[in-house]
Design a protein around this motif. Structure first.
Motif, PDB file in Angstrom:
ATOM      1  N   MET A   1       0.843  -1.174   0.000  1.00  0.00           N
ATOM      2  CA  MET A   1       0.000   0.000   0.000  1.00  0.00           C
ATOM      3  C   MET A   1       0.881   1.227   0.000  1.00  0.00           C
ATOM      4  N   THR A   2       0.449   2.255  -0.639  1.00  0.00           N
ATOM      5  CA  THR A   2       1.209   3.490  -0.703  1.00  0.00           C
ATOM      6  C   THR A   2       0.786   4.382   0.445  1.00  0.00           C
ATOM      7  N   ALA A   3       1.772   5.017   1.074  1.00  0.00           N
ATOM      8  CA  ALA A   3       1.488   5.884   2.218  1.00  0.00           C
ATOM      9  C   ALA A   3       0.696   7.098   1.763  1.00  0.00           C
ATOM     10  N   PRO A   4      -0.445   7.379   2.387  1.00  0.00           N
ATOM     11  CA  PRO A   4      -1.263   8.518   2.000  1.00  0.00           C
ATOM     12  C   PRO A   4      -0.749   9.818   2.600  1.00  0.00           C
ATOM     13  N   GLY A   5      -1.105  10.944   1.974  1.00  0.00           N
ATOM     14  CA  GLY A   5      -0.878  12.287   2.511  1.00  0.00           C
ATOM     15  C   GLY A   5       0.485  12.502   3.113  1.00  0.00           C
ATOM     16  N   SER A   6       0.518  12.730   4.418  1.00  0.00           N
ATOM     17  CA  SER A   6       1.798  12.972   5.075  1.00  0.00           C
ATOM     18  C   SER A   6       2.612  11.687   5.047  1.00  0.00           C
ATOM     19  N   GLN A   7       3.893  11.832   4.816  1.00  0.00           N
ATOM     20  CA  GLN A   7       4.728  10.651   4.657  1.00  0.00           C
ATOM     21  C   GLN A   7       5.123  10.062   5.996  1.00  0.00           C
ATOM     22  N   MET A   8       5.028   8.750   6.067  1.00  0.00           N
ATOM     23  CA  MET A   8       5.380   8.042   7.280  1.00  0.00           C
ATOM     24  C   MET A   8       6.859   8.224   7.585  1.00  0.00           C
ATOM     25  N   ILE A   9       7.690   8.164   6.552  1.00  0.00           N
ATOM     26  CA  ILE A   9       9.131   8.359   6.684  1.00  0.00           C
ATOM     27  C   ILE A   9       9.546   9.425   5.686  1.00  0.00           C
ATOM     28  N   THR A  10      10.415  10.325   6.121  1.00  0.00           N
ATOM     29  CA  THR A  10      10.969  11.309   5.201  1.00  0.00           C
ATOM     30  C   THR A  10      12.459  11.021   5.019  1.00  0.00           C
ATOM     31  N   VAL A  11      13.004  11.563   3.948  1.00  0.00           N
ATOM     32  CA  VAL A  11      14.413  11.386   3.628  1.00  0.00           C
ATOM     33  C   VAL A  11      15.020  12.776   3.481  1.00  0.00           C
ATOM     34  N   SER A  12      16.060  13.070   4.243  1.00  0.00           N
ATOM     35  CA  SER A  12      16.698  14.387   4.162  1.00  0.00           C
ATOM     36  C   SER A  12      17.359  14.564   2.797  1.00  0.00           C
ATOM     37  N   ASP A  13      17.611  15.806   2.434  1.00  0.00           N
ATOM     38  CA  ASP A  13      18.281  16.088   1.160  1.00  0.00           C
ATOM     39  C   ASP A  13      19.666  15.456   1.114  1.00  0.00           C
ATOM     40  N   THR A  14      20.366  15.476   2.239  1.00  0.00           N
ATOM     41  CA  THR A  14      21.703  14.878   2.302  1.00  0.00           C
ATOM     42  C   THR A  14      21.631  13.373   2.069  1.00  0.00           C
ATOM     43  N   ALA A  15      20.692  12.704   2.722  1.00  0.00           N
ATOM     44  CA  ALA A  15      20.529  11.260   2.541  1.00  0.00           C
ATOM     45  C   ALA A  15      20.087  10.942   1.118  1.00  0.00           C
ATOM     46  N   LEU A  16      19.198  11.765   0.566  1.00  0.00           N
ATOM     47  CA  LEU A  16      18.731  11.543  -0.801  1.00  0.00           C
ATOM     48  C   LEU A  16      19.893  11.622  -1.784  1.00  0.00           C
ATOM     49  N   GLY A  17      20.779  12.596  -1.603  1.00  0.00           N
ATOM     50  CA  GLY A  17      21.950  12.709  -2.466  1.00  0.00           C
ATOM     51  C   GLY A  17      22.840  11.488  -2.386  1.00  0.00           C
ATOM     52  N   GLN A  18      23.057  10.984  -1.184  1.00  0.00           N
ATOM     53  CA  GLN A  18      23.879   9.785  -0.992  1.00  0.00           C
ATOM     54  C   GLN A  18      23.219   8.558  -1.626  1.00  0.00           C
ATOM     55  N   LEU A  19      21.909   8.435  -1.444  1.00  0.00           N
ATOM     56  CA  LEU A  19      21.186   7.298  -2.011  1.00  0.00           C
ATOM     57  C   LEU A  19      21.227   7.323  -3.536  1.00  0.00           C
ATOM     58  N   LYS A  20      21.054   8.502  -4.126  1.00  0.00           N
ATOM     59  CA  LYS A  20      21.129   8.619  -5.588  1.00  0.00           C
ATOM     60  C   LYS A  20      22.491   8.157  -6.085  1.00  0.00           C
ATOM     61  N   GLY A  21      23.551   8.558  -5.383  1.00  0.00           N
ATOM     62  CA  GLY A  21      24.896   8.131  -5.764  1.00  0.00           C
ATOM     63  C   GLY A  21      25.070   6.626  -5.676  1.00  0.00           C
ATOM     64  N   LEU A  22      24.525   6.015  -4.644  1.00  0.00           N
ATOM     65  CA  LEU A  22      24.608   4.556  -4.504  1.00  0.00           C
ATOM     66  C   LEU A  22      23.827   3.837  -5.598  1.00  0.00           C
ATOM     67  N   ILE A  23      22.647   4.346  -5.888  1.00  0.00           N
ATOM     68  CA  ILE A  23      21.785   3.699  -6.871  1.00  0.00           C
ATOM     69  C   ILE A  23      22.370   3.822  -8.275  1.00  0.00           C
ATOM     70  N   GLU A  24      22.940   4.989  -8.603  1.00  0.00           N
ATOM     71  CA  GLU A  24      23.525   5.191  -9.930  1.00  0.00           C
ATOM     72  C   GLU A  24      24.659   4.210 -10.194  1.00  0.00           C
ATOM     73  N   GLY A  25      25.341   3.773  -9.166  1.00  0.00           N
ATOM     74  CA  GLY A  25      26.460   2.847  -9.328  1.00  0.00           C
ATOM     75  C   GLY A  25      26.055   1.388  -9.442  1.00  0.00           C
ATOM     76  N   GLN A  26      24.771   1.088  -9.352  1.00  0.00           N
ATOM     77  CA  GLN A  26      24.290  -0.292  -9.375  1.00  0.00           C
ATOM     78  C   GLN A  26      23.845  -0.697 -10.788  1.00  0.00           C
ATOM     79  N   GLN A  27      24.165  -1.912 -11.150  1.00  0.00           N
ATOM     80  CA  GLN A  27      23.717  -2.472 -12.420  1.00  0.00           C
ATOM     81  C   GLN A  27      22.623  -3.498 -12.126  1.00  0.00           C
ATOM     82  N   THR A  28      21.362  -3.091 -12.288  1.00  0.00           N
ATOM     83  CA  THR A  28      20.252  -4.003 -12.016  1.00  0.00           C
ATOM     84  C   THR A  28      19.240  -3.941 -13.149  1.00  0.00           C
ATOM     85  N   GLU A  29      18.463  -4.995 -13.259  1.00  0.00           N
ATOM     86  CA  GLU A  29      17.415  -5.048 -14.280  1.00  0.00           C
ATOM     87  C   GLU A  29      16.165  -4.297 -13.836  1.00  0.00           C
ATOM     88  N   HIS A  30      15.961  -4.187 -12.540  1.00  0.00           N
ATOM     89  CA  HIS A  30      14.761  -3.575 -11.993  1.00  0.00           C
ATOM     90  C   HIS A  30      15.130  -2.304 -11.220  1.00  0.00           C
TER      91      HIS A  30
END
Length: 129
Positions: free
Chosen positions: A1-30
């Motif tokens: 189920m998708t979280a409605p309205g207010s988000q149950m968990i938020t991600v800071s801009d700093t964490a989002l930047g780090q996560l994007k960097g990690l994800i860009e380095g991954q070779q996955t089909e999905h």
């Protein structure tokens, strides 16, 4: 189920930047999502876990859509303990990493990896950090 309205968990801009960097380095089909969970244990009763997940969300997962298409998956049991939490990334002199700021934690261990909730659930174990 998708979280409605207010988000149950938020991600800071700093964490989002780090996560994007990690994800860009991954070779996955999905597309990768971030799975965040709580498990029994740790020196305060519960401990956090998170990792990149290329599997589709499970039927009982709460799915949080974060900026730039990143999705956070939280199982139903963990969701009870993570309402209102923020995933952050801290960069400190002795190293950095992801951390969770959890308003439901009434006490935490000095290691920063485990916590206890007001209802006292979870089974405390010796600290391995």
């Amino acid at each position: 189920m998708t979280a409605p309205g207010s988000q149950m968990i938020t991600v800071s801009d700093t964490a989002l930047g780090q996560l994007k960097g990690l994800i860009e380095g991954q070779q996955t089909e999905h597309a990768l999502g971030l799975r965040v969970f709580v498990q029994s244990g740790g020196c305060s009763g519960f401990s956090y876990g998170m990792g990149l997940d290329e599997n589709p969300p499970r039927e009982d997962d709460v799915v949080i859509n974060v900026d730039s298409g990143l999705k956070v998956y939280v199982d139903a049991v963990s969701a009870e303990h993570l309402e209102g939490a923020e995933i952050d990334y801290v960069d400190q002199l002795m190293g950095g990493g992801f951390t969770i700021h959890n308003p439901n934690a009434v006490s935490t261990c000095s290691c920063g990896h485990s916590f206890q909730t007001a209802d006292g659930a979870g089974e405390a174990r010796s600290c391995s950090h």
